[in-house]
Design a protein around this motif. Structure first.
Motif, PDB file in Angstrom:
ATOM      1  N   GLU A   1       0.812  -1.217   0.000  1.00 30.76           N
ATOM      2  CA  GLU A   1       0.000   0.000   0.000  1.00 30.76           C
ATOM      3  C   GLU A   1       0.845   1.267   0.000  1.00 30.76           C
ATOM      4  N   LYS A   2       2.077   1.176   0.460  1.00 26.59           N
ATOM      5  CA  LYS A   2       2.948   2.352   0.479  1.00 26.59           C
ATOM      6  C   LYS A   2       3.366   2.779  -0.933  1.00 26.59           C
ATOM      7  N   PHE A   3       3.173   1.907  -1.918  1.00 24.85           N
ATOM      8  CA  PHE A   3       3.542   2.222  -3.298  1.00 24.85           C
ATOM      9  C   PHE A   3       2.307   2.660  -4.084  1.00 24.85           C
ATOM     10  N   GLU A   4       2.408   3.790  -4.757  1.00 27.65           N
ATOM     11  CA  GLU A   4       1.315   4.250  -5.594  1.00 27.65           C
ATOM     12  C   GLU A   4       1.743   4.263  -7.058  1.00 27.65           C
ATOM     13  N   LYS A   5       0.787   4.006  -7.945  1.00 30.87           N
ATOM     14  CA  LYS A   5       1.087   3.968  -9.381  1.00 30.87           C
ATOM     15  C   LYS A   5       1.410   5.379  -9.875  1.00 30.87           C
ATOM     16  N   VAL A   6       2.550   5.526 -10.539  1.00 25.72           N
ATOM     17  CA  VAL A   6       2.977   6.841 -11.010  1.00 25.72           C
ATOM     18  C   VAL A   6       3.150   6.896 -12.525  1.00 25.72           C
ATOM     19  N   TYR A   7       3.110   5.718 -13.187  1.00 25.95           N
ATOM     20  CA  TYR A   7       3.365   5.732 -14.636  1.00 25.95           C
ATOM     21  C   TYR A   7       2.834   4.438 -15.250  1.00 25.95           C
ATOM     22  N   GLU A   8       2.360   4.536 -16.496  1.00 27.58           N
ATOM     23  CA  GLU A   8       1.985   3.344 -17.252  1.00 27.58           C
ATOM     24  C   GLU A   8       2.234   3.590 -18.738  1.00 27.58           C
ATOM     25  N   GLU A   9       2.523   2.523 -19.445  1.00 28.28           N
ATOM     26  CA  GLU A   9       2.820   2.630 -20.877  1.00 28.28           C
ATOM     27  C   GLU A   9       2.405   1.343 -21.572  1.00 28.28           C
TER      28      GLU A   9
ATOM     29  N   MET B   1      11.835   4.052  -3.315  1.00 27.65           N
ATOM     30  CA  MET B   1      11.885   2.703  -3.881  1.00 27.65           C
ATOM     31  C   MET B   1      10.848   2.567  -5.003  1.00 27.65           C
ATOM     32  N   ILE B   2      11.191   1.769  -6.009  1.00 23.38           N
ATOM     33  CA  ILE B   2      10.370   1.629  -7.205  1.00 23.38           C
ATOM     34  C   ILE B   2      10.021   0.167  -7.426  1.00 23.38           C
ATOM     35  N   ILE B   3       8.786  -0.087  -7.887  1.00 24.80           N
ATOM     36  CA  ILE B   3       8.384  -1.394  -8.387  1.00 24.80           C
ATOM     37  C   ILE B   3       7.897  -1.206  -9.818  1.00 24.80           C
ATOM     38  N   ASP B   4       8.496  -1.932 -10.762  1.00 23.67           N
ATOM     39  CA  ASP B   4       8.063  -1.915 -12.160  1.00 23.67           C
ATOM     40  C   ASP B   4       7.452  -3.268 -12.508  1.00 23.67           C
ATOM     41  N   THR B   5       6.328  -3.247 -13.217  1.00 26.32           N
ATOM     42  CA  THR B   5       5.794  -4.483 -13.785  1.00 26.32           C
ATOM     43  C   THR B   5       5.777  -4.339 -15.297  1.00 26.32           C
ATOM     44  N   TRP B   6       6.056  -5.426 -15.967  1.00 28.67           N
ATOM     45  CA  TRP B   6       6.082  -5.428 -17.439  1.00 28.67           C
ATOM     46  C   TRP B   6       5.572  -6.769 -17.910  1.00 28.67           C
ATOM     47  N   GLU B   7       4.655  -6.757 -18.887  1.00 26.22           N
ATOM     48  CA  GLU B   7       4.074  -7.997 -19.390  1.00 26.22           C
ATOM     49  C   GLU B   7       4.130  -8.017 -20.906  1.00 26.22           C
ATOM     50  N   LEU B   8       4.496  -9.177 -21.430  1.00 27.40           N
ATOM     51  CA  LEU B   8       4.707  -9.331 -22.873  1.00 27.40           C
ATOM     52  C   LEU B   8       4.328 -10.740 -23.280  1.00 27.40           C
ATOM     53  N   ALA B   9       3.583 -10.866 -24.379  1.00 28.33           N
ATOM     54  CA  ALA B   9       3.189 -12.186 -24.859  1.00 28.33           C
ATOM     55  C   ALA B   9       4.390 -12.918 -25.465  1.00 28.33           C
TER      56      ALA B   9
ATOM     57  N   PHE C   1       3.798  -0.891 -15.890  1.00 25.03           N
ATOM     58  CA  PHE C   1       3.321   0.020 -14.853  1.00 25.03           C
ATOM     59  C   PHE C   1       4.462   0.271 -13.877  1.00 25.03           C
ATOM     60  N   GLU C   2       4.497   1.476 -13.321  1.00 22.55           N
ATOM     61  CA  GLU C   2       5.529   1.817 -12.336  1.00 22.55           C
ATOM     62  C   GLU C   2       4.863   2.320 -11.063  1.00 22.55           C
ATOM     63  N   PHE C   3       5.359   1.830  -9.925  1.00 23.52           N
ATOM     64  CA  PHE C   3       4.840   2.210  -8.612  1.00 23.52           C
ATOM     65  C   PHE C   3       6.002   2.761  -7.780  1.00 23.52           C
ATOM     66  N   GLU C   4       5.712   3.771  -6.965  1.00 21.83           N
ATOM     67  CA  GLU C   4       6.781   4.396  -6.179  1.00 21.83           C
ATOM     68  C   GLU C   4       6.344   4.580  -4.729  1.00 21.83           C
ATOM     69  N   ASP C   5       7.288   4.288  -3.842  1.00 27.01           N
ATOM     70  CA  ASP C   5       7.128   4.622  -2.426  1.00 27.01           C
ATOM     71  C   ASP C   5       7.747   6.008  -2.241  1.00 27.01           C
ATOM     72  N   LYS C   6       6.931   7.022  -2.140  1.00 24.30           N
ATOM     73  CA  LYS C   6       7.408   8.404  -2.111  1.00 24.30           C
ATOM     74  C   LYS C   6       8.323   8.675  -0.920  1.00 24.30           C
ATOM     75  N   SER C   7       8.117   7.943   0.180  1.00 28.77           N
ATOM     76  CA  SER C   7       8.898   8.217   1.385  1.00 28.77           C
ATOM     77  C   SER C   7      10.333   7.704   1.289  1.00 28.77           C
ATOM     78  N   THR C   8      10.564   6.680   0.464  1.00 24.10           N
ATOM     79  CA  THR C   8      11.908   6.103   0.363  1.00 24.10           C
ATOM     80  C   THR C   8      12.508   6.193  -1.036  1.00 24.10           C
TER      81      THR C   8
END
Length: 446
Positions: free
Chosen positions: A76-84, A101-109, A92-99
């Motif tokens: 929950e500390k990570f909010e979505k900040v970008y998608e392409e 830290m970044i989480i990226d997800t990427w999906e491809l067939a 999709f990219e998620f960021e913990d604004k306080s630290t």
């Protein structure tokens, strides 16, 4: 009353120890995904047993569900900040604004059954000796359909990447943190990995084709050498199937009808080679060097029926289109030039076949010099460097369309350099374009 209160307290303590925390649920729309927030269910009984990530609340996650089948558990500390979304997949990219830290997800067939990006990752890590992006690179875990890697980037950041192949869809989750939070980043990755799930939301499970996009990309020598003879035949059939070709052989027709992308619309006796792109034509010819096969009995002979076969010195041949006269002026030792002219169409063809060449500049340098020489006098419609040669096509300031293809071939007799140069007025393009396509398609390099 005291006994009842004590009993309730014991029941609550027992429920907590069993990990049955209260769960709250709410759903919101997040672009093309459904986002569900859930308080994490834990099985730790004391504060001392909690990981650092749990103590800081990173075990409280929400479900981020994508159109591609990813059901990601995002803290929950990570909010979505970008998608392409593009041909390279959806991310999709998620960021913990306080630290930070970044989480990226990427999906491809997964587009063909021979490629496996997980195997490529393992091979890359196994042979890793440093590059411009990674400082260190390690395999943390390898399971059927999953690979987890971690390491340090050149910019000093720590990363963890989880790669999952589920029902022909690749799902990537990458975590980034500064080096001081590396252990915390690993724990967050543990939580997300354990709770994320996947589904076949696009219905792409089952058998995959042999080629990517039915031969849209050039087939490499390495790929060709890896094919069995049966796979070569299947690859040729796939290229035809991608154009709606209706196979006369019922077994082959039934085989391709199992693919959702196959749309059989053109009977074999009505199918013509102009349906193929230049790359598809080159791929078919390349495959046919291994196996002399075509699902349409005379497809490769179409051009030969309208012209005479001309065999080049040193190997290779082409078919001279009807209506063209031989106007060859000169031929040099080890350099053979044939010139052909159609006076009605004002169309000119020159084929140069040079044996055991020893030219002062390489083909790539020649290509660069040719492109630079055009300046503003030429409008290029095709500018393609292919590694072993190039193709240039366009219109000059006089309205003349030109096509210039150069290819080098390594053979036992030495290097061969073959050049095809064709020009004609743009006013005659409807007729001349078809002649050009058939001529280039019929050309056999040996």
């Amino acid at each position: 009353m005291k006994k009842k209160t004590l009993l309730l307290a014991l029941l609550l303590l027992s429920a907590t120890a069993c990990g049955k925390n209260e769960v709250t649920d709410h759903t919101t729309e997040a672009g093309t995904v459904t986002q569900t927030t859930t308080e994490a269910v834990t099985e730790v009984s004391t504060e001392a047993e909690k990981s650092e990530a749990q103590k800081l609340g990173y075990d409280k996650t929400y479900t981020f569900k994508t159109d591609d089948g990813g059901i990601f558990a995002i803290p929950e500390k990570f909010e979505k900040v970008y998608e392409e979304s593009n041909q390279g997949g959806n991310s999709f990219e998620f960021e913990d604004k306080s630290t930070g830290m970044i989480i990226d997800t990427w999906e491809l067939a997964r587009y063909n059954r021979r490629d496996n990006m997980l195997d490529e990752t393992v091979e890359r890590v196994s042979g890793f000796s440093g590059d411009d992006y990674y400082e260190t690179l390690n395999i943390d875990k390898q399971e059927d359909g999953k690979v987890r890697t971690s390491g340090k980037l050149k910019d000093g950041r720590h990363f963890v990447e989880i790669e999952v192949l589920y029902e022909n869809m690749y799902h990537f989750i990458t975590f980034y943190s500064d080096e001081s939070r590396a252990a915390l980043c690993d724990e967050i990755a543990d939580i997300v990995e354990e709770r994320s799930e996947y589904e076949d939301s696009l219905g792409i499970s089952g058998r995959l084709p042999l080629l990517t996009f039915n031969g849209f990309y050039p087939i490499t020598d390495e790929e060709l050498n890896s094919f069995t003879d049966d796979e070569v035949v299947e690859a040729i059939n796939e290229i035809y199937a991608g154009k709606g070709f209706i196979f006369d052989d019922q077994e082959t027709l039934d085989y391709f009808k199992e693919y959702s992308w196959y749309n059989p619309t053109i009977p074999s006796n009505e199918f013509t080679s102009d349906k193929f792109s230049d790359t598809e034509k080159e791929n078919i010819k390349k495959l046919q060097t291994r196996v002399d096969y075509s699902p349409q009995k005379n497809v490769t002979e179409e051009s030969s029926s309208s012209g005479n076969k001309f065999e080049m010195v040193g190997g290779g041949y082409y078919f001279v289109p009807e209506g063209f006269d031989d106007i060859t002026k000169e031929t040099y030792a080890l350099r053979y030039v044939q010139e052909w002219q159609n006076y009605d169409l004002d169309m000119y063809i020159m084929v140069t076949n040079t044996m055991q060449i020893n030219i002062p500049i390489g083909v790539e340098e020649e290509y660069n010099q040719t492109v630079n020489s055009y300046g503003d006098s030429v409008t290029l419609s095709l500018d393609k460097w292919e590694g072993d040669g190039y193709i240039l096509s366009g219109t000059d300031s006089d309205g003349q369309i030109f096509y210039h293809k150069v290819k080098t071939i390594n053979s036992g007799d030495g290097d061969k350099y073959i050049s095809i140069y064709i020009t004609y007025p743009s006013a005659n393009s409807d007729t001349c374009n078809k002649i050009l396509e058939d001529f280039v398609f019929s050309f056999v390099y040996e």
